[in-house]
Design a protein around this motif. Sequence first.
Motif, PDB file in Angstrom:
ATOM      1  N   PRO A  21       0.838  -1.197   0.000  1.00  0.00           N
ATOM      2  CA  PRO A  21       0.000   0.000   0.000  1.00  0.00           C
ATOM      3  C   PRO A  21       0.877   1.254   0.000  1.00  0.00           C
ATOM      4  O   PRO A  21       1.904   1.294   0.676  1.00  0.00           O
ATOM      5  CB  PRO A  21      -0.785  -0.090   1.316  1.00  0.00           C
ATOM      6  CG  PRO A  21      -0.585  -1.478   1.823  1.00  0.00           C
ATOM      7  CD  PRO A  21       0.703  -1.969   1.238  1.00  0.00           C
ATOM      8  N   VAL A  22       0.459   2.255  -0.765  1.00  0.00           N
ATOM      9  CA  VAL A  22       1.220   3.503  -0.862  1.00  0.00           C
ATOM     10  C   VAL A  22       0.293   4.670  -0.530  1.00  0.00           C
ATOM     11  O   VAL A  22      -0.813   4.768  -1.060  1.00  0.00           O
ATOM     12  CB  VAL A  22       1.812   3.682  -2.278  1.00  0.00           C
ATOM     13  CG1 VAL A  22       2.540   5.024  -2.383  1.00  0.00           C
ATOM     14  CG2 VAL A  22       2.750   2.530  -2.626  1.00  0.00           C
ATOM     15  N   LEU A  23       0.773   5.533   0.364  1.00  0.00           N
ATOM     16  CA  LEU A  23       0.047   6.747   0.744  1.00  0.00           C
ATOM     17  C   LEU A  23       0.861   7.950   0.282  1.00  0.00           C
ATOM     18  O   LEU A  23       2.019   8.107   0.676  1.00  0.00           O
ATOM     19  CB  LEU A  23      -0.146   6.790   2.266  1.00  0.00           C
ATOM     20  CG  LEU A  23      -0.789   8.059   2.834  1.00  0.00           C
ATOM     21  CD1 LEU A  23      -2.191   8.277   2.259  1.00  0.00           C
ATOM     22  CD2 LEU A  23      -0.852   7.973   4.358  1.00  0.00           C
ATOM     23  N   PHE A  24       0.260   8.775  -0.579  1.00  0.00           N
ATOM     24  CA  PHE A  24       0.914   9.997  -1.036  1.00  0.00           C
ATOM     25  C   PHE A  24       0.534  11.152  -0.127  1.00  0.00           C
ATOM     26  O   PHE A  24      -0.638  11.304   0.217  1.00  0.00           O
ATOM     27  CB  PHE A  24       0.468  10.350  -2.459  1.00  0.00           C
ATOM     28  CG  PHE A  24       0.876   9.352  -3.501  1.00  0.00           C
ATOM     29  CD1 PHE A  24       2.182   9.286  -3.949  1.00  0.00           C
ATOM     30  CD2 PHE A  24      -0.052   8.479  -4.027  1.00  0.00           C
ATOM     31  CE1 PHE A  24       2.562   8.359  -4.905  1.00  0.00           C
ATOM     32  CE2 PHE A  24       0.312   7.547  -4.989  1.00  0.00           C
ATOM     33  CZ  PHE A  24       1.619   7.489  -5.426  1.00  0.00           C
ATOM     34  N   ALA A  25       1.511  11.955   0.246  1.00  0.00           N
ATOM     35  CA  ALA A  25       1.244  13.174   1.008  1.00  0.00           C
ATOM     36  C   ALA A  25       1.554  14.337   0.085  1.00  0.00           C
ATOM     37  O   ALA A  25       2.616  14.386  -0.529  1.00  0.00           O
ATOM     38  CB  ALA A  25       2.122  13.231   2.247  1.00  0.00           C
ATOM     39  N   SER A  26       0.597  15.269  -0.016  1.00  0.00           N
ATOM     40  CA  SER A  26       0.811  16.395  -0.920  1.00  0.00           C
ATOM     41  C   SER A  26       0.038  17.608  -0.454  1.00  0.00           C
ATOM     42  O   SER A  26      -1.065  17.493   0.077  1.00  0.00           O
ATOM     43  CB  SER A  26       0.348  16.023  -2.336  1.00  0.00           C
ATOM     44  OG  SER A  26       0.383  17.155  -3.173  1.00  0.00           O
ATOM     45  N   GLY A  27       0.626  18.747  -0.677  1.00  0.00           N
ATOM     46  CA  GLY A  27      -0.077  19.987  -0.422  1.00  0.00           C
ATOM     47  C   GLY A  27      -1.180  20.216  -1.443  1.00  0.00           C
ATOM     48  O   GLY A  27      -1.999  21.107  -1.297  1.00  0.00           O
ATOM     49  N   TYR A  28      -1.171  19.388  -2.478  1.00  0.00           N
ATOM     50  CA  TYR A  28      -2.157  19.503  -3.556  1.00  0.00           C
ATOM     51  C   TYR A  28      -2.860  18.168  -3.743  1.00  0.00           C
ATOM     52  O   TYR A  28      -3.051  17.703  -4.857  1.00  0.00           O
ATOM     53  CB  TYR A  28      -1.465  19.893  -4.876  1.00  0.00           C
ATOM     54  CG  TYR A  28      -0.532  21.057  -4.716  1.00  0.00           C
ATOM     55  CD1 TYR A  28      -1.014  22.362  -4.717  1.00  0.00           C
ATOM     56  CD2 TYR A  28       0.827  20.856  -4.537  1.00  0.00           C
ATOM     57  CE1 TYR A  28      -0.152  23.438  -4.548  1.00  0.00           C
ATOM     58  CE2 TYR A  28       1.696  21.926  -4.363  1.00  0.00           C
ATOM     59  CZ  TYR A  28       1.204  23.215  -4.374  1.00  0.00           C
ATOM     60  OH  TYR A  28       2.048  24.268  -4.204  1.00  0.00           O
ATOM     61  N   ALA A  29      -3.239  17.514  -2.623  1.00  0.00           N
ATOM     62  CA  ALA A  29      -3.765  16.140  -2.678  1.00  0.00           C
ATOM     63  C   ALA A  29      -4.979  16.001  -3.582  1.00  0.00           C
ATOM     64  O   ALA A  29      -5.152  14.989  -4.248  1.00  0.00           O
ATOM     65  CB  ALA A  29      -4.106  15.657  -1.271  1.00  0.00           C
ATOM     66  N   GLU A  30      -5.822  17.036  -3.619  1.00  0.00           N
ATOM     67  CA  GLU A  30      -7.021  16.898  -4.434  1.00  0.00           C
ATOM     68  C   GLU A  30      -6.699  16.866  -5.929  1.00  0.00           C
ATOM     69  O   GLU A  30      -7.469  16.359  -6.718  1.00  0.00           O
ATOM     70  CB  GLU A  30      -8.058  17.980  -4.106  1.00  0.00           C
ATOM     71  CG  GLU A  30      -7.584  19.421  -4.185  1.00  0.00           C
ATOM     72  CD  GLU A  30      -6.577  19.868  -3.133  1.00  0.00           C
ATOM     73  OE1 GLU A  30      -5.748  20.721  -3.478  1.00  0.00           O
ATOM     74  OE2 GLU A  30      -6.596  19.389  -1.982  1.00  0.00           O
ATOM     75  N   SER A  31      -5.519  17.350  -6.298  1.00  0.00           N
ATOM     76  CA  SER A  31      -5.158  17.337  -7.714  1.00  0.00           C
ATOM     77  C   SER A  31      -4.185  16.202  -8.055  1.00  0.00           C
ATOM     78  O   SER A  31      -3.756  16.071  -9.187  1.00  0.00           O
ATOM     79  CB  SER A  31      -4.534  18.678  -8.112  1.00  0.00           C
ATOM     80  OG  SER A  31      -3.338  18.882  -7.406  1.00  0.00           O
ATOM     81  N   VAL A  32      -3.844  15.390  -7.061  1.00  0.00           N
ATOM     82  CA  VAL A  32      -2.910  14.289  -7.290  1.00  0.00           C
ATOM     83  C   VAL A  32      -3.653  13.131  -7.935  1.00  0.00           C
ATOM     84  O   VAL A  32      -4.676  12.687  -7.426  1.00  0.00           O
ATOM     85  CB  VAL A  32      -2.273  13.830  -5.954  1.00  0.00           C
ATOM     86  CG1 VAL A  32      -1.459  12.565  -6.159  1.00  0.00           C
ATOM     87  CG2 VAL A  32      -1.414  14.927  -5.370  1.00  0.00           C
ATOM     88  N   GLU A  33      -3.137  12.656  -9.062  1.00  0.00           N
ATOM     89  CA  GLU A  33      -3.694  11.457  -9.667  1.00  0.00           C
ATOM     90  C   GLU A  33      -3.087  10.272  -8.946  1.00  0.00           C
ATOM     91  O   GLU A  33      -1.876  10.080  -8.954  1.00  0.00           O
ATOM     92  CB  GLU A  33      -3.334  11.398 -11.148  1.00  0.00           C
ATOM     93  CG  GLU A  33      -4.365  12.053 -12.038  1.00  0.00           C
ATOM     94  CD  GLU A  33      -4.058  11.800 -13.499  1.00  0.00           C
ATOM     95  OE1 GLU A  33      -3.923  10.627 -13.888  1.00  0.00           O
ATOM     96  OE2 GLU A  33      -3.947  12.791 -14.221  1.00  0.00           O
ATOM     97  N   VAL A  34      -3.961   9.484  -8.321  1.00  0.00           N
ATOM     98  CA  VAL A  34      -3.485   8.375  -7.516  1.00  0.00           C
ATOM     99  C   VAL A  34      -3.701   7.069  -8.278  1.00  0.00           C
ATOM    100  O   VAL A  34      -4.826   6.758  -8.659  1.00  0.00           O
ATOM    101  CB  VAL A  34      -4.230   8.332  -6.160  1.00  0.00           C
ATOM    102  CG1 VAL A  34      -3.741   7.191  -5.310  1.00  0.00           C
ATOM    103  CG2 VAL A  34      -4.054   9.655  -5.431  1.00  0.00           C
ATOM    104  N   PRO A  35      -2.618   6.317  -8.520  1.00  0.00           N
ATOM    105  CA  PRO A  35      -2.764   5.031  -9.197  1.00  0.00           C
ATOM    106  C   PRO A  35      -3.650   4.076  -8.385  1.00  0.00           C
ATOM    107  O   PRO A  35      -3.785   4.242  -7.173  1.00  0.00           O
ATOM    108  CB  PRO A  35      -1.321   4.504  -9.272  1.00  0.00           C
ATOM    109  CG  PRO A  35      -0.462   5.720  -9.152  1.00  0.00           C
ATOM    110  CD  PRO A  35      -1.222   6.652  -8.254  1.00  0.00           C
ATOM    111  N   PRO A  36      -4.232   3.082  -9.021  1.00  0.00           N
ATOM    112  CA  PRO A  36      -5.092   2.120  -8.318  1.00  0.00           C
ATOM    113  C   PRO A  36      -4.365   1.472  -7.137  1.00  0.00           C
ATOM    114  O   PRO A  36      -3.175   1.175  -7.233  1.00  0.00           O
ATOM    115  CB  PRO A  36      -5.410   1.078  -9.387  1.00  0.00           C
ATOM    116  CG  PRO A  36      -5.183   1.764 -10.691  1.00  0.00           C
ATOM    117  CD  PRO A  36      -4.116   2.781 -10.445  1.00  0.00           C
ATOM    118  N   GLY A  37      -5.074   1.293  -6.035  1.00  0.00           N
ATOM    119  CA  GLY A  37      -4.502   0.660  -4.858  1.00  0.00           C
ATOM    120  C   GLY A  37      -3.676   1.589  -3.998  1.00  0.00           C
ATOM    121  O   GLY A  37      -3.024   1.154  -3.053  1.00  0.00           O
ATOM    122  N   MET A  38      -3.688   2.855  -4.342  1.00  0.00           N
ATOM    123  CA  MET A  38      -2.923   3.841  -3.576  1.00  0.00           C
ATOM    124  C   MET A  38      -3.870   4.954  -3.141  1.00  0.00           C
ATOM    125  O   MET A  38      -4.930   5.136  -3.731  1.00  0.00           O
ATOM    126  CB  MET A  38      -1.773   4.392  -4.415  1.00  0.00           C
ATOM    127  CG  MET A  38      -0.851   3.313  -4.938  1.00  0.00           C
ATOM    128  SD  MET A  38       0.532   3.984  -5.884  1.00  0.00           S
ATOM    129  CE  MET A  38       1.124   2.512  -6.719  1.00  0.00           C
TER     130      MET A  38
END
Length: 121
Positions: A81-98
């Motif tokens: 499992p991968v969790l991305f942290a971003s100041g722009y999370a709503e605009s981050v394209e998250v690959p499936p399963g992440m």
Amino acid sequence: MSALTSTILVVEDDTIVRMLIVDVLEELGFRVFEAKDAQSALKFVKETSNVIDLMMTDVGLPDMNGRDLAILVREQRPQLPVLFASGYAESVEVPPGMQSIAKPFSIDQLRDKVKAMLGAA
């Protein structure tokens, strides 16, 4: 899987932010390893004896985009499992399963997201 046995790899280039995340996760009972950039994270992931239950990575790393890092990590560990942290999370394209979490996040938001992801793994 209890929090006491779960191991998280935190990839964050900002030293202060990385220290805060590591401190919070350790206080929540997780084992935490840290990497300051994608290359350090990849080296850690390639060492098959290292147990990792979740990788949390900043999207904007100096040497590689966090999404590209996640794709490379998934080649080694397809189920991680991968969790991305971003100041722009709503605009981050998250690959499936992440998943992603928006910076700044509260301790409660981080705890809930991590526990939900580990529970689903």
